[in-house]
Design an enzyme around this catalytic site. Structure first.
Site, PDB file in Angstrom:
ATOM      1  N   HIS A 100      47.341  28.734  29.977  1.00 29.58           N
ATOM      2  CA  HIS A 100      48.490  29.222  30.734  1.00 29.58           C
ATOM      3  C   HIS A 100      48.979  28.122  31.671  1.00 29.58           C
ATOM      4  O   HIS A 100      48.307  27.088  31.840  1.00 29.58           O
ATOM      5  CB  HIS A 100      48.122  30.494  31.515  1.00 29.58           C
ATOM      6  CG  HIS A 100      47.066  30.300  32.565  1.00 29.58           C
ATOM      7  ND1 HIS A 100      45.778  30.784  32.450  1.00 29.58           N
ATOM      8  CD2 HIS A 100      47.108  29.656  33.752  1.00 29.58           C
ATOM      9  CE1 HIS A 100      45.078  30.463  33.526  1.00 29.58           C
ATOM     10  NE2 HIS A 100      45.863  29.765  34.326  1.00 29.58           N
TER      11      HIS A 100
HETATM   12  P1  TYD Z   1      42.151  34.937  33.278  1.00 27.66           P
HETATM   13  O1  TYD Z   1      43.496  34.643  33.850  1.00 27.66           O
HETATM   14  O2  TYD Z   1      42.048  35.453  31.887  1.00 27.66           O
HETATM   15  O3  TYD Z   1      41.216  33.683  33.439  1.00 27.66           O
HETATM   16  P2  TYD Z   1      41.478  32.213  32.882  1.00 27.66           P
HETATM   17  O4  TYD Z   1      42.358  31.560  33.902  1.00 27.66           O
HETATM   18  O5  TYD Z   1      40.136  31.592  32.836  1.00 27.66           O
HETATM   19  O6  TYD Z   1      42.128  32.319  31.546  1.00 27.66           O
HETATM   20  O7  TYD Z   1      41.434  35.965  34.265  1.00 27.66           O
HETATM   21  C1  TYD Z   1      40.395  36.825  33.845  1.00 27.66           C
HETATM   22  C2  TYD Z   1      40.542  38.146  34.578  1.00 27.66           C
HETATM   23  O8  TYD Z   1      40.354  37.989  35.976  1.00 27.66           O
HETATM   24  C3  TYD Z   1      41.919  38.762  34.380  1.00 27.66           C
HETATM   25  O9  TYD Z   1      41.740  40.158  34.178  1.00 27.66           O
HETATM   26  C4  TYD Z   1      42.607  38.543  35.691  1.00 27.66           C
HETATM   27  C5  TYD Z   1      41.476  38.502  36.699  1.00 27.66           C
HETATM   28  N1  TYD Z   1      41.707  37.636  37.866  1.00 27.66           N
HETATM   29  C6  TYD Z   1      41.892  38.217  39.121  1.00 27.66           C
HETATM   30  O10 TYD Z   1      41.915  39.454  39.272  1.00 27.66           O
HETATM   31  N2  TYD Z   1      42.058  37.392  40.200  1.00 27.66           N
HETATM   32  C7  TYD Z   1      42.061  36.046  40.084  1.00 27.66           C
HETATM   33  O11 TYD Z   1      42.197  35.336  41.097  1.00 27.66           O
HETATM   34  C8  TYD Z   1      41.903  35.463  38.771  1.00 27.66           C
HETATM   35  C9  TYD Z   1      41.919  33.977  38.579  1.00 27.66           C
HETATM   36  C10 TYD Z   1      41.725  36.296  37.701  1.00 27.66           C
END
Ligand code: TYD
Length: 134
Positions: A49
């Protein structure tokens, strides 16, 4: 494409290593949020992303992982494996994280609170977004 690696203030003595990070000094933003990932299963990947506004400093406290960064026209990879080195990630950068060791503990210091509307999670949408803001 310029990968910004910051050497953090570290203090080694007979007891071990201490590393300090100060907002607006070592990193060019105020800190709103800290998160970390760990216990990564073998062959798992993260990221895939970009952010419209969010800036981050990434520090691998333990183990290693590889960040592949893409600004829409150029793509570069960097392996992070040092707790005294921070990767500064500005907004508008697509990131993919792989080769994550199981013992990897990756700390992320972020300029904004969590906001799903700041994410671009589709690569084609990212390319379109970048071409519009450039
Ligand atoms: P995700 O965005 O998939 O992680 P990555 O950046 O590694 O791809 O995040 C995993 C899960 O955690 C998703 O359900 C969103 C949640 N999340 C939060 O609630 N707060 C945060 O600060 C972050 C980074 C993720």
């Amino acid at each position: 494409m310029n990968i910004e690696l910051v050497e953090l203030s570290s203090f080694q003595d007979e007891r071990g290593l201490l590393v300090a990070i100060e907002a607006l000094k070592d990193i060019p933003f105020n800190i709103s949020r800290i998160y970390y990932f760990l216990n990564t299963e073998l062959s798992s990947v993260r990221g895939f992303h970009a952010h419209k506004k969010l800036e981050q400093l990434i520090v691998v406290l333990k183990g290693k992982c590889t960040f592949t960064l893409d600004n829409g026209s150029d793509r570069k990879s960097v392996q992070l494996d040092s707790p005294t080195q921070g990767l500064l990630l500005k907004s508008g950068i697509w990131r993919e994280i792989d080769e994550i060791s199981h013992d990897c503990i990756c700390l992320v210091i972020a300029s904004e609170f969590y906001d799903e509307s700041d994410y671009i999670r589709d690569y084609d949408d990212f390319k379109e977004y970048i071409s519009k803001i450039q």
